[in-house]
Design an enzyme around this catalytic site. Structure first.
Site, mmCIF file in Angstrom:
data_model
loop_
_atom_site.group_PDB
_atom_site.id
_atom_site.type_symbol
_atom_site.label_atom_id
_atom_site.label_comp_id
_atom_site.label_asym_id
_atom_site.label_seq_id
_atom_site.Cartn_x
_atom_site.Cartn_y
_atom_site.Cartn_z
ATOM 1 C CG HIS A 15 -1.904 1.066 1.310
ATOM 2 N ND1 HIS A 15 -1.936 1.971 2.348
ATOM 3 C CD2 HIS A 15 -2.944 1.389 0.490
ATOM 4 C CE1 HIS A 15 -2.943 2.801 2.178
ATOM 5 N NE2 HIS A 15 -3.569 2.469 1.054
ATOM 6 C CD GLU A 42 -3.024 1.419 -3.082
ATOM 7 O OE1 GLU A 42 -4.046 2.076 -3.363
ATOM 8 O OE2 GLU A 42 -2.072 1.905 -2.413
ATOM 9 C CG ASP A 44 -3.439 6.338 -3.943
ATOM 10 O OD1 ASP A 44 -4.505 5.724 -3.813
ATOM 11 O OD2 ASP A 44 -2.486 6.259 -3.136
ATOM 12 C CG HIS A 57 -4.139 8.868 -0.723
ATOM 13 N ND1 HIS A 57 -4.900 9.728 0.047
ATOM 14 C CD2 HIS A 57 -4.864 7.724 -0.822
ATOM 15 C CE1 HIS A 57 -6.018 9.134 0.406
ATOM 16 N NE2 HIS A 57 -6.031 7.920 -0.110
#
Length: 249
Positions: A15, A42, A44, A57
């Site tokens: 993450h 992972e 964004d 993010h």
């Protein structure tokens, strides 16, 4: 055909990388994650004012860099002047895909403006088969799929809500139809006091043909509990904990 989910689960999804000794969503964090054994990263995506897909993010850099710079109104070249710490700056999606060609990327499209730049970066990096696109917004997910029909996607918030309703009602055919366009459901273990991830829900989602990935799981005890329920992926800030735990099973 996408290669994103080849290989046997369970999968560890790092993450925002491994940000124990690096800024989140930085190249250093992603390198640390891969050094810890994670092969799924992972992240964004937002878009800069000049249409470059970058990894972050939040819409601003206030939380990660102490500056109220807004990504969407800032040129890419000006973002390079913002120090995230450890000498890291906000990376471009394209450069990250090219720099780590052995990684598979789980990419959350954080804004409408990010869709086209993200698709462009994925195509230019020839990374379609090792990328999964996701978004809380079903409109964003559908737009990305329209531009990249072969790309893997996971369920948007709307699909998740319909799928859980169908699962609880025991409507198997409806559940399969709701999930027919995605390869995974990515959810928290619980929301608003309701357990979303149970042995029953996991079994039903598997029967509908999708994997179940749970976020954000950082404690070893909870990782074990979820793996015992049959989940296929752990989205975690601590891939250094999750990778050896999964390997030991």
């Amino acid at each position: 055909m996408t290669q994103y989910l080849t290989g046997r689960p369970p999968r560890v999804l790092a993450h925002r990388g491994l940000a124990v000794a690096a800024p989140e969503n930085s190249m250093l964090a992603f390198v640390h994650a891969m050094d810890a054994g994670a092969t799924y990263l992972e992240t964004d995506v937002h878009a800069t004012a000049d249409g470059v897909a970058v990894l972050a993010h939040d819409a601003t850099l206030d939380r990660v860099a102490g500056t109220d710079v807004a990504i969407g109104t800032t040129l890419r070249k000006d973002l390079l002047g913002v120090d995230l710490g450890h000498g890291e700056t906000v990376p471009e999606l394209r450069e990250a895909l090219l720099a780590l060609p052995d990684a598979r990327w789980n990419i959350d499209l954080k804004s409408d403006a990010a869709v086209v730049p993200a698709v462009r970066a994925i195509v230019e990096a020839r990374a379609v088969d090792r990328v999964l696109l996701t978004s809380f917004s079903e409109r964003r997910r559908r737009r990305a799929r329209a531009l990249l029909p072969e790309v893997a996607t996971s369920a948007s918030q709307g699909i998740v809500l319909r799928a859980l309703a169908a699962q609880r009602a025991g409507l198997r055919a409806l559940l399969a139809r709701v999930l027919s366009d995605v390869v995974a459901v990515q959810v928290p273990r619980r929301a608003a006091g309701v357990e979303l991830v149970t042995a029953r829900s996991v079994a039903a989602l598997h029967a509908a043909g999708v994997e179940v990935h749970v976020w954000t799981v950082n404690e070893a005890a909870e990782m074990r509990e979820l793996l015992d329920l049959g989940v296929d992926g752990l989205v975690t800030d601590r891939c250094d904990v999750a990778v050896p735990l999964v390997a030991a099973r």
